[in-house]
Design an enzyme around this catalytic site. Structure first.
Site, PDB file in Angstrom:
ATOM      1  CG  HIS A  11      -2.026  -1.026   1.067  1.00 39.83           C
ATOM      2  ND1 HIS A  11      -1.779  -2.376   1.121  1.00 39.83           N
ATOM      3  CD2 HIS A  11      -3.356  -0.896   0.855  1.00 39.83           C
ATOM      4  CE1 HIS A  11      -2.919  -3.037   0.965  1.00 39.83           C
ATOM      5  NE2 HIS A  11      -3.878  -2.164   0.796  1.00 39.83           N
ATOM      6  CG  MET A  15      -8.730  -5.798  11.056  1.00 40.45           C
ATOM      7  SD  MET A  15      -9.307  -7.081  12.205  1.00 40.45           S
ATOM      8  CE  MET A  15     -10.012  -8.272  11.067  1.00 40.45           C
ATOM      9  CD1 TRP A  55     -20.014 -17.362  11.054  1.00 41.24           C
ATOM     10  CD2 TRP A  55     -19.000 -19.094  10.058  1.00 41.24           C
ATOM     11  NE1 TRP A  55     -19.622 -18.235  12.044  1.00 41.24           N
ATOM     12  CE2 TRP A  55     -18.993 -19.312  11.460  1.00 41.24           C
ATOM     13  CE3 TRP A  55     -18.415 -20.052   9.228  1.00 41.24           C
ATOM     14  CZ2 TRP A  55     -18.434 -20.451  12.037  1.00 41.24           C
ATOM     15  CZ3 TRP A  55     -17.862 -21.185   9.802  1.00 41.24           C
ATOM     16  CH2 TRP A  55     -17.876 -21.370  11.188  1.00 41.24           C
ATOM     17  N   GLY A 115       0.820  -3.080  16.185  1.00 42.55           N
ATOM     18  CA  GLY A 115       1.609  -1.869  16.022  1.00 42.55           C
ATOM     19  C   GLY A 115       3.047  -2.016  16.472  1.00 42.55           C
TER      20      GLY A 115
END
Length: 339
Positions: free
Chosen positions: A45, A175, A226, A307
């Site tokens: 990212h 997440m 699920w 972190g």
């Protein structure tokens, strides 16, 4: 793997964005965030997203000159329209504005609609926590994950962020609702490696650790099966509801790349006005020490809190240089050179 200094990476990305039509100030901010993300050990990212971001700018899917607009103010909450501008600059504005509201009221919420990819969601948790704030942020996305029991994509992986400040470093959870993001699949494939745990299904419906077949099938595995599927649905619904923006089904109808038209939420809390700064610092330290004191399981070298590893990675890469995939780095250099 080649290592690049923070300053060289940042200036190279900045030039690539300037060449793509961004003004100086937003180009500098986006380059800083992309570089910090790679420095923290998340190139998927950071540097690896630059070429795609440039492509979106050139196609007009991201408006390099957009100015976000506040469309509603409700005491501790504001709604903004991102005007399809750069997701990073819109998200920085949103989390900073939510922080201002939190300093005034104890908490602040900014809902940003009609925006684009915010890149690493954890950036905004870190940004709030480094100012002594706690935060909860999330975004919806285009569909890239099947609902539990389905074969075709109907859900976004809808990244979710939580942050709590602490003297030893903030607790920061970042997440996706998928077991692995597509960025992680890409990085793992480029490194010629397998995923640590099964990350999705191949086109024949077999659960696999090989990232390439998962990328091809787009059958990534929801986190918690699920449970992750259900949470992704509700994060999508709440983001669209609070912002008056698009849900995943409506983002899909646009079909303009990853996260174009996304809805995002930034909630910030001021601990000094709630439980107090001292309480918050002691709370974080107690949790961190308790987690670090765990008996280490077979196959692991340590137990860390969210972190902690990013903080250590950041310090190492600042000192030794940021590792890059050489093919990706050459591509960004070419963009910076005007190629």
């Amino acid at each position: 793997m080649t290592r690049i200094t923070f300053e060289i990476m940042q200036s190279t990305i900045e030039q690539a964005l300037l060449n793509a039509g961004m003004a100086a100030k937003p180009a500098a901010l986006c380059a800083q965030i992309h570089t910090e993300t790679s420095c923290d050990g998340i190139p998927s990212h950071g540097l690896n997203r630059v070429a795609r971001f440039v492509d979106y700018l050139q196609k007009g899917w991201v408006d390099a000159h957009a100015v976000p607009e506040r469309v509603k103010s409700l005491s501790v909450m504001e709604v903004w329209d991102g005007q399809r501008g750069a997701g990073i600059t819109n998200a920085v504005l949103a989390v900073d504005r939510a922080t201002e509201l939190a300093r005034e009221h104890g908490m602040g919420l900014v809902a940003m609609r009609n925006t684009t990819h915010w890149m690493r969601g954890g950036t905004y948790g870190w940004r709030a926590a480094e100012q002594g704030m706690a935060a909860i942020c999330w975004t919806n996305t285009e569909s890239c994950m099947p609902a539990w029991g389905g074969k075709n994509t109907r859900l976004g992986n809808n990244p979710f962020v939580m942050a709590v400040p602490g003297k030893q470093g903030p607790l920061v959870l970042d997440m996706a609702m998928s077991q692995y993001s597509y960025g992680k699949l890409q990085v793992t494939r480029l490194q010629g490696e397998q995923l640590p745990y099964p990350g999705g299904f191949d086109q024949q419906g077999n659960l696999t650790r090989d990232p390439a077949p998962i990328e091809q099938s787009m059958r990534i595995l929801p986190t918690g099966f699920w449970k992750g599927s259900g949470m992704a649905i509700l994060l999508d619904a709440m983001a669209a509801l609070l912002s008056g923006g698009s849900c995943t089904a409506e983002i899909d109808a646009i079909q303009q790349g990853s996260c174009t038209g996304a809805s995002q939420i930034f909630m910030v809390f001021d601990p000094a006005q709630l439980s107090g700064k001292a309480f918050t610092e002691q709370l974080a330290e107690t949790i961190q020490q308790y987690v670090n004191g765990s008996a280490v399981a077979e196959g692991f070298s340590s137990v860390t809190w969210p972190g902690q590893r990013q903080k250590a990675t950041r310090e190492r890469n600042r000192s030794e240089g940021i590792p890059v995939d050489e093919g990706v780095w050459r591509e960004v250099q070419q963009l910076a050179a005007g190629g």
